[in-house]
Design an enzyme around this catalytic site. Structure first.
Site, PDB file in Angstrom:
ATOM      1  CB  SER A 128      -0.959  -0.044   1.197  1.00 35.27           C
ATOM      2  OG  SER A 128      -1.960   0.923   1.090  1.00 35.27           O
ATOM      3  CG  ASP A 182      -7.399  -1.925  -3.476  1.00 28.32           C
ATOM      4  OD1 ASP A 182      -7.964  -1.279  -2.570  1.00 28.32           O
ATOM      5  OD2 ASP A 182      -6.177  -2.140  -3.491  1.00 28.32           O
ATOM      6  CG  HIS A 197      -5.944  -1.912   0.177  1.00 31.72           C
ATOM      7  ND1 HIS A 197      -5.447  -1.190  -0.884  1.00 31.72           N
ATOM      8  CD2 HIS A 197      -5.184  -1.550   1.243  1.00 31.72           C
ATOM      9  CE1 HIS A 197      -4.439  -0.431  -0.488  1.00 31.72           C
ATOM     10  NE2 HIS A 197      -4.259  -0.639   0.808  1.00 31.72           N
TER      11      HIS A 197
END
Length: 337
Positions: A153, A287, A315
């Site tokens: 991320s 996501d 995610h």
């Protein structure tokens, strides 16, 4: 018993992700990763003193010593927003790497190791200069080793920005970025609408709590210089979104004009063409934090960057079963080839 499940079986890894039948959607994949039982990994901490007087804490997987293994590779792991070296996805990867004789070290961004950092500045999606300092220290301490980097991320965005800036260090052999917010503006906007607002509120609440803790800490130790930098930001009680947090706190504290300036200068999509390292990008179409509009087109990527875009996965999810560890195995497979 757990070792047998985590050990990488020859030829058994499926490259294409298929979600567990009981975790079909992007939100449930995301939340399961967040709240599922955490792997047990003993870590040893190392502190890196930075040039500006601050520090970065690293957490090594304890059971694999750098000098006691046969591989020449060290894997450096970068966590996501509001994460740390103790996040479930970090520990899960460290455990699998250890089971396969590969040493790993997780970098805690400033203020994320459980101890308030010394500066008013903390971390953000573009702190590639901190990665450079950590890599420089590790390279000096382990001159006989090569490196692979894995970023999740926010950590994936920082990693790709750094790779683009350093123009291909020969000792960085592989890189993997998972659920990367390539376009920070698009991703920030995604947390302003629909169910994305729930994620946005969670992050804002956590970030503001950490910021308040730091302010109180500076008041207690009478750090007037750093406290003044925080007080100059003005009234912050009305912040309710990631965009506002970045506009009123992240940008001014880290030398950006505003949130838009920060997003434009730190979005990793602007650095992909400069990357020389063999890199794998793992993303999912469902996501909830990274919209498809933020993901680069496969056809426009340089040849040594491979985009693996799954229909499902959420995610930093990619849960295919309780014991399957698809994401961790895919990372390991790419690093080992």
């Amino acid at each position: 018993k757990l070792r047998g499940f985590l050990k990488m079986p020859s030829g058994a890894q499926k490259k294409e992700f298929e979600p567990a039948w009981w975790l079909p959607g992007g939100h449930i994949q995301t939340l399961y990763r967040k709240f599922s039982p955490i792997e047990t990994v003993r870590q040893v901490r190392q502190r890196i003193e930075l040039k500006d007087g601050d520090f970065i804490d690293l957490d090594w997987a304890e059971n694999i010593a750098v000098v006691d293994n046969t591989t020449d590779m060290i894997v450096v792991i970068l966590h996501g927003l509001c994460g740390c070296a103790g996040s479930s996805y970090v520990l899960s990867l460290q455990r699998l790497l250890s089971e396969n004789g590969i040493p790993s070290v997780a970098m805690n961004f400033r203020g994320c190791s459980g101890e308030v950092n010394r500066k008013a500045q903390a971390y953000h999606s573009g702190v590639s200069e901190d990665v450079e300092e950590v890599f420089s220290s590790l390279s000096h301490l382990h001159p006989e080793k090569n490196f692979a980097f894995v970023g999740y991320s926010l950590g994936g965005n920082v990693l790709l920005k750094w790779l683009g800036e350093c123009s291909g260090n020969l000792r960085v052999k592989k890189a993997v970025a998972i659920s990367t917010p390539f376009s920070l503006s698009y991703c920030s906007q995604a947390m302003l609408r629909g169910l994305g607002r729930l994620y946005g509120r969670y992050f804002v609440k956590k970030l503001l709590a950490d910021f308040s803790t730091k302010k109180f800490h500076f008041q207690q130790i009478v750090n007037r210089d750093q406290l003044s930098k925080i007080q100059q930001l003005g009234e912050l009680s009305d912040i309710s979104s990631i965009w506002e947090f970045d506009d009123k706190i992240t940008a001014p504290l880290h030398g950006f004009k505003d949130a838009e300036d920060y997003y434009n200068k730190c979005s990793s999509i602007c650095f992909l063409d400069s990357i020389k390292t063999n890199t794998l990008l793992i993303q999912s179409q469902n996501d909830p934090l990274v919209p498809l509009s933020a993901i680069p087109l496969r056809g426009k990527l340089v040849p040594h960057i491979n985009l693996q875009l799954s229909k499902k996965g959420g995610h930093v999810g990619f849960i295919s079963g309780r014991r399957d560890h698809w994401l961790e195995r895919r990372i390991l497979q790419f690093i080992q080839v």
